[in-house]
Design an enzyme around this catalytic site. Structure first.
Site, PDB file in Angstrom:
ATOM      1  N   THR A  32       0.810  -1.218   0.000  1.00  8.90           N
ATOM      2  CA  THR A  32       0.000   0.000   0.000  1.00  8.90           C
ATOM      3  C   THR A  32       0.841   1.265   0.000  1.00  8.90           C
ATOM      4  O   THR A  32       0.359   2.326  -0.386  1.00  8.90           O
ATOM      5  CB  THR A  32      -0.935   0.032   1.230  1.00  8.90           C
ATOM      6  OG1 THR A  32      -0.145  -0.116   2.413  1.00  8.90           O
ATOM      7  CG2 THR A  32      -1.976  -1.083   1.169  1.00  8.90           C
ATOM      8  N   SER A  63      32.025  -4.875   4.198  1.00  5.39           N
ATOM      9  CA  SER A  63      30.932  -5.637   4.802  1.00  5.39           C
ATOM     10  C   SER A  63      31.518  -6.798   5.584  1.00  5.39           C
ATOM     11  O   SER A  63      32.137  -7.701   5.000  1.00  5.39           O
ATOM     12  CB  SER A  63      29.981  -6.175   3.732  1.00  5.39           C
ATOM     13  OG  SER A  63      29.111  -7.147   4.304  1.00  5.39           O
ATOM     14  N   ASP A 163       9.463   1.239   4.524  1.00  2.00           N
ATOM     15  CA  ASP A 163      10.585   0.533   5.133  1.00  2.00           C
ATOM     16  C   ASP A 163      11.559   1.499   5.792  1.00  2.00           C
ATOM     17  O   ASP A 163      11.999   1.286   6.928  1.00  2.00           O
ATOM     18  CB  ASP A 163      11.322  -0.305   4.080  1.00  2.00           C
ATOM     19  CG  ASP A 163      10.466  -1.443   3.556  1.00  2.00           C
ATOM     20  OD1 ASP A 163       9.366  -1.663   4.094  1.00  2.00           O
ATOM     21  OD2 ASP A 163      10.900  -2.108   2.594  1.00  2.00           O
TER      22      ASP A 163
END
Length: 359
Positions: A32, A63, A163
Site C-alpha cells: 500500500t 561488509s 521501510d
C-alpha cells in the site's frame, strides 16, 4: 553474527563513530505504501551497525557479513553491496551536501532476503552515521526519504517510503501507523495481551528481481484507467469493477488492505488477527505475491490456538511470515510450527522474533 574483520583490522585505526538502525516487520498494509496508502509496521530487535571515519581519496566500504570490500568515487558504476552505501552518499551530494572521502564498516543482524527490510536498515544506518559525523542536521523523516531515494535511484527498486520510515522512526515495542501520502504518523501499542512472532520461511527472495516492480506498474496502470493519482483515493472496491480482471484484482487488494489498516487501529487481538488472515488471503489470491511454502507456513500458524492471525510480510515471493500471538507463547509456537513445516519438506526456516536465547 559476522565473522569478518573489525574496522581497526580493515583500516588500521578506530572509527570516529557508530550508528545503528533496525529492520522492520509489517503487521498490516502490504503493497500500500507506493499507492499512497496506510501501513502498520513495527521495528524488530535485529540491528544493522555502521562505523564510519573520514578517509582519503575514494570512499571505502567493508561488509563484515559478506567479507567484501569496495572502493568508489563520486561517479561511475556502483556494484553489488556498494549500490546501497554509495547510493546514500550520492543522494546526499545531489542535495548539495559535501561528503568527504569516507571509510565505512557494516555488519548486520537483520536477515537478508526475508522481507524484513535489511536494505532500509542499511540505508538508514549509513545516513545516520554520515549525518552525525558531518553534522548535517537531518531529522528522522529526511533520513528515511533520502534512504528511499537511494534504493530507487541506485538499487533499482521502486520502493515506497514505509521501510525507511519504520527503520528510522519505529521501535520494537510499538506499532507505527503511517499515512504514506501525508507522512502523518502515530505510535500505538500492540493489542493487549499479545506479542509478535516472525518466522523466516527459508525461501529467499530478491526484491529487484521479483515481481515487485511489475506489481507497482500494474497499480499505476489501474490508476490511469480510474483517473486517480493513487489507489488510496479509491475507498469502495465496487468502483474497480470496470477494470480488466488482472488490474481489478491488484487494485482490490490495495483498496481492501487500506481499509484493514484503518480498522486495525482500534481492534482487539481477535479482530486484529482476523484482519491479518484476510490480508494474507488477499495477497495470495488478488495480488499473487505468495508462494506455496509461505501459504503452508501461514496455515500452520493460523491453526495454532495461541495465534490470533498470521500473514506473509514484506513484498512476498518468499521471505518471512508474521503472526500476532498470545503474550509469552511466541518462541514456543514458532519452534513447534517450524518442526512440522520442516518435516513437510521445507528446510531452512527459523524464528527471527523473538530472538532465541544465545547459548
Amino acid at each position: 553474527m559476522s565473522h569478518g574483520k573489525t574496522f581497526l583490522e580493515v583500516y588500521g585505526h578506530e572509527p570516529e563513530l557508530t550508528s545503528k538502525a533496525p529492520g522492520r516487520v509489517n503487521l498490516l498494509g502490504e503493497h500500500t505504501d507506493y499507492n499512497g496508502g496506510y501501513v502498520l509496521p513495527t521495528a524488530i530487535p535485529q540491528l544493522t551497525t555502521v562505523q564510519v571515519a573520514r578517509g582519503q581519496g575514494r570512499h571505502e566500504v567493508y561488509s563484515a557479513d559478506l567479507e567484501e570490500a569496495y572502493a568508489f568515487g563520486d561517479d561511475g558504476e556502483l556494484d553489488g553491496f556498494a549500490r546501497y552505501v554509495g547510493g546514500c552518499i550520492r543522494v546526499l551530494e545531489s542535495e548539495g551536501f559535501e561528503v568527504p572521502p569516507l571509510r565505512l564498516w557494516v555488519a548486520s543482524e537483520v536477515p537478508m532476503g526475508a522481507g524484513l527490510s535489511s536494505s532500509a536498515a542499511l540505508e538508514v544506518a549509513v545516513l545516520r552515521a554520515i549525518n552525525d559525523l558531518l553534522g548535517l542536521g537531518l531529522d528522522g523523516v529526511r533520513i528515511a526519504q533520502l534512504g528511499q531515494r537511494a534504493e530507487i535511484e541506485h538499487a533499482g527498486v521502486q520502493c515506497g517510503i514505509m521501510d525507511q520510515m519504520a527503520s528510522s522512526l519505529a521501535d520494537a515495542e510499538h506499532m507505527l501507523f503511517l499515512d504514506t501520502l501525508t507522512l502523518e504518523r502515530r505510535v500505538l501499542p500492540l493489542p493487549a495481551g499479545t506479542e509478535v512472532l516472525v518466522v523466516d520461511s527459508g525461501v529467499a527472495r530478491s526484491l529487484a528481481g521479483s515481481g515487485y516492480n511489475e506489481r507497482r506498474a500494474q497499480c499505476e496502470e489501474a490508476c490511469a484507467l480510474l483517473g486517480v493519482k493513487f489507489l488510496r483515493e479509491v475507498t469502495d472496491a465496487a468502483a474497480l469493477e470496470a477494470l480488466p480482471d488482472l488490474l481489478k484484482r491488484r487494485a482490490r487488494h490495495v483498496v481492501t488492505e487500506n481499509a484493514r489498516v484503518l480498522e486495525a487501529l482500534s481492534a482487539d487481538a481477535a479482530e486484529f488477527g482476523r484482519l491479518m488472515n484476510a490480508s494474507h488471503a488477499s495477497l495470495r489470491d488478488d495480488y499473487e505475491v505468495s508462494v506455496p511454502p509461505l501459504d503452508e507456513l501461514v496455515a500452520r500458524l493460523q491453526e495454532r490456538p495461541e495465534v490470533y492471525g498470521a500473514r506473509l510480510t514484506g513484498a512476498g515471493f518468499g521471505g518471512a511470515c508474521v503472526a500476532l500471538v498470545r503474550a509469552g507463547t511466541a518462541l514456543e509456537v514458532g519452534r513447534s510450527v517450524l518442526e512440522g513445516y520442516e518435516a513437510a519438506g521445507h528446510p531452512g526456516g527459523r524464528v527471527v522474533v523473538p530472538e532465541p536465547l544465545r547459548g
